[in-house]
Design a protein around this motif. Sequence first.
Motif, PDB file in Angstrom:
ATOM      1  N   VAL A   1      31.449  46.297  40.545  1.00 30.09           N
ATOM      2  CA  VAL A   1      32.675  45.957  39.821  1.00 30.09           C
ATOM      3  C   VAL A   1      32.342  45.547  38.393  1.00 30.09           C
ATOM      4  O   VAL A   1      33.058  45.887  37.450  1.00 30.09           O
ATOM      5  CB  VAL A   1      33.402  44.815  40.559  1.00 30.09           C
ATOM      6  N   LEU A   2      31.263  44.829  38.250  1.00 30.58           N
ATOM      7  CA  LEU A   2      30.836  44.412  36.919  1.00 30.58           C
ATOM      8  C   LEU A   2      29.333  44.211  36.908  1.00 30.58           C
ATOM      9  O   LEU A   2      28.717  43.950  37.949  1.00 30.58           O
ATOM     10  CB  LEU A   2      31.567  43.145  36.475  1.00 30.58           C
ATOM     11  N   THR A   3      28.767  44.343  35.725  1.00 25.54           N
ATOM     12  CA  THR A   3      27.339  44.086  35.548  1.00 25.54           C
ATOM     13  C   THR A   3      27.153  43.147  34.368  1.00 25.54           C
ATOM     14  O   THR A   3      28.037  43.015  33.520  1.00 25.54           O
ATOM     15  CB  THR A   3      26.548  45.390  35.269  1.00 25.54           C
ATOM     16  N   ASN A   4      26.023  42.504  34.352  1.00 28.33           N
ATOM     17  CA  ASN A   4      25.679  41.609  33.238  1.00 28.33           C
ATOM     18  C   ASN A   4      24.210  41.830  32.908  1.00 28.33           C
ATOM     19  O   ASN A   4      23.335  41.450  33.682  1.00 28.33           O
ATOM     20  CB  ASN A   4      25.940  40.150  33.647  1.00 28.33           C
TER      21      ASN A   4
ATOM     22  N   PHE B   1      36.299  35.304  30.787  1.00 27.72           N
ATOM     23  CA  PHE B   1      35.368  35.419  31.912  1.00 27.72           C
ATOM     24  C   PHE B   1      33.913  35.243  31.476  1.00 27.72           C
ATOM     25  O   PHE B   1      33.126  34.586  32.164  1.00 27.72           O
ATOM     26  CB  PHE B   1      35.557  36.771  32.607  1.00 27.72           C
ATOM     27  N   VAL B   2      33.550  35.810  30.353  1.00 29.23           N
ATOM     28  CA  VAL B   2      32.142  35.748  29.942  1.00 29.23           C
ATOM     29  C   VAL B   2      31.726  34.298  29.628  1.00 29.23           C
ATOM     30  O   VAL B   2      30.612  33.884  29.938  1.00 29.23           O
ATOM     31  CB  VAL B   2      31.847  36.675  28.739  1.00 29.23           C
ATOM     32  N   GLU B   3      32.638  33.546  29.045  1.00 26.11           N
ATOM     33  CA  GLU B   3      32.319  32.138  28.768  1.00 26.11           C
ATOM     34  C   GLU B   3      32.265  31.348  30.076  1.00 26.11           C
ATOM     35  O   GLU B   3      31.373  30.516  30.270  1.00 26.11           O
ATOM     36  CB  GLU B   3      33.359  31.517  27.828  1.00 26.11           C
ATOM     37  N   ALA B   4      33.213  31.642  30.969  1.00 26.25           N
ATOM     38  CA  ALA B   4      33.232  30.940  32.258  1.00 26.25           C
ATOM     39  C   ALA B   4      31.944  31.203  33.036  1.00 26.25           C
ATOM     40  O   ALA B   4      31.406  30.310  33.695  1.00 26.25           O
ATOM     41  CB  ALA B   4      34.456  31.374  33.068  1.00 26.25           C
ATOM     42  N   MET B   5      31.444  32.431  32.943  1.00 23.62           N
ATOM     43  CA  MET B   5      30.175  32.766  33.606  1.00 23.62           C
ATOM     44  C   MET B   5      29.035  31.952  32.996  1.00 23.62           C
ATOM     45  O   MET B   5      28.217  31.372  33.707  1.00 23.62           O
ATOM     46  CB  MET B   5      29.870  34.258  33.440  1.00 23.62           C
ATOM     47  N   ALA B   6      28.998  31.940  31.674  1.00 23.47           N
ATOM     48  CA  ALA B   6      27.894  31.260  30.978  1.00 23.47           C
ATOM     49  C   ALA B   6      27.920  29.752  31.207  1.00 23.47           C
ATOM     50  O   ALA B   6      26.878  29.100  31.168  1.00 23.47           O
ATOM     51  CB  ALA B   6      27.960  31.562  29.486  1.00 23.47           C
ATOM     52  N   GLU B   7      29.111  29.211  31.468  1.00 18.96           N
ATOM     53  CA  GLU B   7      29.235  27.760  31.628  1.00 18.96           C
ATOM     54  C   GLU B   7      29.342  27.324  33.081  1.00 18.96           C
ATOM     55  O   GLU B   7      29.724  26.199  33.381  1.00 18.96           O
ATOM     56  CB  GLU B   7      30.424  27.271  30.784  1.00 18.96           C
ATOM     57  N   GLY B   8      29.015  28.252  33.976  1.00 15.51           N
ATOM     58  CA  GLY B   8      28.849  27.888  35.376  1.00 15.51           C
ATOM     59  C   GLY B   8      30.118  27.688  36.183  1.00 15.51           C
ATOM     60  O   GLY B   8      30.105  26.987  37.192  1.00 15.51           O
ATOM     61  N   LEU B   9      31.238  28.288  35.776  1.00 17.51           N
ATOM     62  CA  LEU B   9      32.476  28.122  36.537  1.00 17.51           C
ATOM     63  C   LEU B   9      32.551  29.070  37.735  1.00 17.51           C
ATOM     64  O   LEU B   9      33.362  28.875  38.621  1.00 17.51           O
ATOM     65  CB  LEU B   9      33.693  28.356  35.627  1.00 17.51           C
ATOM     66  N   HIS B  10      31.730  30.115  37.711  1.00 17.25           N
ATOM     67  CA  HIS B  10      31.753  31.086  38.801  1.00 17.25           C
ATOM     68  C   HIS B  10      30.439  31.071  39.575  1.00 17.25           C
ATOM     69  O   HIS B  10      29.366  31.018  38.977  1.00 17.25           O
ATOM     70  CB  HIS B  10      31.935  32.511  38.248  1.00 17.25           C
TER      71      HIS B  10
ATOM     72  N   LEU C   1      27.721  42.914  40.561  1.00 14.60           N
ATOM     73  CA  LEU C   1      28.591  42.397  41.617  1.00 14.60           C
ATOM     74  C   LEU C   1      29.242  43.586  42.325  1.00 14.60           C
ATOM     75  O   LEU C   1      29.880  44.423  41.682  1.00 14.60           O
ATOM     76  CB  LEU C   1      29.694  41.508  41.029  1.00 14.60           C
ATOM     77  N   THR C   2      29.067  43.646  43.630  1.00 15.40           N
ATOM     78  CA  THR C   2      29.656  44.735  44.410  1.00 15.40           C
ATOM     79  C   THR C   2      30.633  44.157  45.427  1.00 15.40           C
ATOM     80  O   THR C   2      30.288  43.224  46.157  1.00 15.40           O
ATOM     81  CB  THR C   2      28.558  45.538  45.146  1.00 15.40           C
ATOM     82  N   LEU C   3      31.837  44.710  45.440  1.00 16.69           N
ATOM     83  CA  LEU C   3      32.872  44.249  46.358  1.00 16.69           C
ATOM     84  C   LEU C   3      33.222  45.353  47.351  1.00 16.69           C
ATOM     85  O   LEU C   3      33.153  46.543  47.027  1.00 16.69           O
ATOM     86  CB  LEU C   3      34.135  43.853  45.580  1.00 16.69           C
ATOM     87  N   THR C   4      33.624  44.943  48.545  1.00 14.30           N
ATOM     88  CA  THR C   4      34.034  45.896  49.561  1.00 14.30           C
ATOM     89  C   THR C   4      35.490  46.283  49.322  1.00 14.30           C
ATOM     90  O   THR C   4      36.306  45.420  48.973  1.00 14.30           O
ATOM     91  CB  THR C   4      33.891  45.263  50.964  1.00 14.30           C
TER      92      THR C   4
ATOM     93  N   THR D   1      36.137  40.848  50.044  1.00 15.78           N
ATOM     94  CA  THR D   1      34.812  40.564  50.600  1.00 15.78           C
ATOM     95  C   THR D   1      33.730  41.006  49.615  1.00 15.78           C
ATOM     96  O   THR D   1      33.692  42.162  49.205  1.00 15.78           O
ATOM     97  CB  THR D   1      34.612  41.299  51.934  1.00 15.78           C
ATOM     98  N   THR D   2      32.884  40.069  49.259  1.00 10.20           N
ATOM     99  CA  THR D   2      31.751  40.387  48.377  1.00 10.20           C
ATOM    100  C   THR D   2      30.631  40.991  49.220  1.00 10.20           C
ATOM    101  O   THR D   2      30.208  40.392  50.206  1.00 10.20           O
ATOM    102  CB  THR D   2      31.234  39.107  47.689  1.00 10.20           C
ATOM    103  N   SER D   3      30.189  42.173  48.834  1.00  7.21           N
ATOM    104  CA  SER D   3      29.111  42.794  49.618  1.00  7.21           C
ATOM    105  C   SER D   3      27.744  42.571  49.001  1.00  7.21           C
ATOM    106  O   SER D   3      26.750  42.534  49.711  1.00  7.21           O
ATOM    107  CB  SER D   3      29.392  44.280  49.830  1.00  7.21           C
ATOM    108  N   ALA D   4      27.676  42.413  47.690  1.00  4.03           N
ATOM    109  CA  ALA D   4      26.382  42.135  47.058  1.00  4.03           C
ATOM    110  C   ALA D   4      26.587  41.429  45.727  1.00  4.03           C
ATOM    111  O   ALA D   4      27.527  41.724  44.991  1.00  4.03           O
ATOM    112  CB  ALA D   4      25.600  43.427  46.854  1.00  4.03           C
ATOM    113  N   SER D   5      25.703  40.512  45.443  1.00  2.00           N
ATOM    114  CA  SER D   5      25.704  39.782  44.172  1.00  2.00           C
ATOM    115  C   SER D   5      24.248  39.528  43.843  1.00  2.00           C
ATOM    116  O   SER D   5      23.642  38.600  44.356  1.00  2.00           O
ATOM    117  CB  SER D   5      26.474  38.462  44.338  1.00  2.00           C
ATOM    118  N   ALA D   6      23.677  40.406  43.036  1.00  2.00           N
ATOM    119  CA  ALA D   6      22.227  40.314  42.819  1.00  2.00           C
ATOM    120  C   ALA D   6      21.837  41.024  41.529  1.00  2.00           C
ATOM    121  O   ALA D   6      22.612  41.803  40.971  1.00  2.00           O
ATOM    122  CB  ALA D   6      21.496  40.947  44.000  1.00  2.00           C
TER     123      ALA D   6
END
Lengths: 77, 138
Positions: B134-137, B10-19, B74-77, B61-66
């Motif tokens: 759910v997760l932070t970066n 996941f961390v590589e996918a994030m860094a390489e723009g897959l998400h 990332l916050t999910l409902t 449902t994604t409630s926040a991504s900021a």
Amino acid sequence: MDFDIKNMRARFASLRKERDKIEKALKPLQDQKTKVRTEAAAAEKALSDKIIKARAPLVDIDTEMAMLNRLLKGKTQ
Amino acid sequence: MATFNKFHSFVEAMAEGLHDLGSDQIAVALCAAANAPTATDADLGDLTQASYDNLSSRNVTTSASAQTSGTYKLTLTDLTLTSTGGTTGPFRYVVLYNDTASNDELIGYYDYGSDLTLQASESFTVDFDASNGVLTNA
């Protein structure tokens, strides 16, 4: 490794030349990638904005469903 | 609340723009104890999933991504899954994945400790941490 100063300088110059040649060949590829990404980003941004707006009501719905499920202890039907 | 375990990829996918977690469709997959996900799994195809024949939508449902002060969250409902017309499961693991990404890349999973089975007409709420996300970066 040849530690002769003259030879090392010649080798350094040769590597510099080789490096510059590879970078020159890379430039149009990087430019092409930038162009593709810019075009895709614009289209994706427009779609993302629509998705975020359309799904907004789901937050309240999901939150209320979860609350009701807890109160019903899973027996929702 | 079960603990979140991220997949290594996941961390590589994030860094390489897959998400694009702000607007991509995140969904859950269910796995039985006998088919536990491993940290080295990368795509949905790496999992052996439960049958969803009787299950309601698994879209989250994604409630926040900021980000705030440089830390992304990332916050999910909370998602309520309902089994109708028959049972669903057993399942022990609730796996988050990106259903919009081209290979349904995996994000992370929750371990509920033991197998559970939803009977017909029963619901199960996947409780996502609304406060810490759910997760932070950072």
